[in-house]
Design an enzyme around this catalytic site. Structure first.
Site: not given
Ligand code: CP3
Length: 319
Positions: A2, A6, A128
């Site tokens: 991340r 956000r 998922y």
């Molecule tokens: O900049 C980076 O790190 C690269 C982008 C990245 C994202 N997701 C963007 C994202 C990476 C590497 C991920 C991996 C990811 N996605 C994982 C594995 C890592 C971890 O956190 O365990 C998982 C489980 C996901 C699945 C996922 N994506 C979930 C559960 C969610 C919702 C979480 C939340 O807090 O709302 C996301 C959304 C997500 N992926 C966001 C980002 C920046 C937030 C989206 C937003 O509202 O802008």
């Protein structure tokens, strides 16, 4: 993890006009978000902006992100018949926009800042697909795994092969390393991990054929490291629940480690952050093969200046 998210004001302002999935699909914008975060933070590698759940779309399961509720999978997999009916997906084509984002990112960033590609590891992606969203106890996933062993094997093999093709495409596009996110494997017993997960993780890593370094990351994996060390990855990511030096002893010095700063510590004051950086570096003990990273993703609301403080401290003390 991340890196672009956000907690960054720039990211939030882009997200006011573009949905999360549209941002992932728009390679120009996704590259811009990746590059801006990497430059602003002065990190040593950029992770491409995408999501581990993207393959669920060409798999035909439906995916949307609801504000506050996280991901929703519209047609979760619950039966052996549904798994048998999964389409043969040309993932290189269906998710070509991720390759394009990597190409654009590599072209723009200095050669000294490599781009990391990524995908979900088979267990975490399958969880998922079965749960239909985020889960606390993984009841549906584990019940399926225990009671429908043949269908579990089909699903994990399908996901492993799709993931390998997806990562190959990212490597062809210029990724210098790839990371497999197995975020939720910590919910399993060590025996279950060995039996129901490890063979498929190995299958993905072996399919990549050592073209670039592979990083395997999970959380809550302290009791699984003995198995995880045999998955074939070049680097094992650690969360913050384990002392880095003790984990490394289990993993063995021939494998590199990544980690393991507690992301919640980024809410503390600069002195506390700098002290924790020194503690982790002391545990790494100057050995080669330590990639400093967080133990999980940057949380929303994290003070941006503190992330900079962390990175500056790693550069200062890690020399
Ligand atoms: O900049 C980076 O790190 C690269 C982008 C990245 C994202 N997701 C963007 C994202 C990476 C590497 C991920 C991996 C990811 N996605 C994982 C594995 C890592 C971890 O956190 O365990 C998982 C489980 C996901 C699945 C996922 N994506 C979930 C559960 C969610 C919702 C979480 C939340 O807090 O709302 C996301 C959304 C997500 N992926 C966001 C980002 C920046 C937030 C989206 C937003 O509202 O802008």
């Amino acid at each position: 993890m991340r890196q672009a998210g956000r907690y960054l004001p720039d990211y939030r302002s882009i997200r006011e006009r573009v949905s999360f999935l549209d941002l992932c699909r728009n390679s120009e914008l996704a590259a811009e978000v990746t590059i801006n975060a990497a430059r602003f933070l002065d990190v040593d590698a950029a992770i491409v902006f995408a999501d581990i759940l993207l393959p669920l779309v060409p798999m035909g399961l439906g995916l949307r992100f609801e504000k506050g509720d996280g991901p929703v999978i519209e047609r979760p997999l619950r039966t052996a018949a549904a798994i048998d009916a999964l389409p043969q997906v040309d993932v290189r084509d269906a998710l070509s926009f991720v390759g394009k984002t990597i190409e654009l990112t590599c072209a723009e960033l200095d050669d000294a800042v490599p781009t990391i590609g990524f995908a979900g590891a088979p267990f975490t992606l399958a969880s998922y697909a079965i749960e239909g969203g985020s889960s606390r106890n993984f009841v549906a996933t584990k019940t399926f795994m225990y009671t429908q062993t043949r269908a579990w094997d089909s699903l994990m093999t399908y996901v492993a092969d799709l993931t390998a093709r997806y990562l190959m495409m990212q490597i062809d596009a210029g990724a210098s390393a790839v990371q497999l996110f197995d975020s939720w494997v910590g919910c399993l017993t060590p025996d279950d991990y060995r039996r129901f997960v490890l063979p498929y993780t190995r299958r993905v890593v072996a399919s990549l054929g050592s073209r670039v370094p592979v990083i395997y990351f999970g959380t809550d994996t302290t009791t699984q490291l003995e198995s995880i060390r045999t998955c074939g990855a070049d680097v094992i990511g650690l969360d913050w629940r384990v002392d880095l030096d003790r984990a490394w002893e289990v993993i063995g010095e021939e494998i590199a480690v990544q980690g393991n700063f507690d992301p919640v510590n980024l809410f503390a004051d600069p002195e506390t952050i700098r002290l924790e950086v020194r503690t982790i570096l002391a545990r790494a003990g100057g050995r080669s093969g330590h990639i400093f990273n967080l133990g999980h993703g940057v949380l929303p609301g994290t003070p941006v200046d503190n992330v900079r403080t962390l990175i500056d401290a790693v550069h200062e003390y890690g020399k």
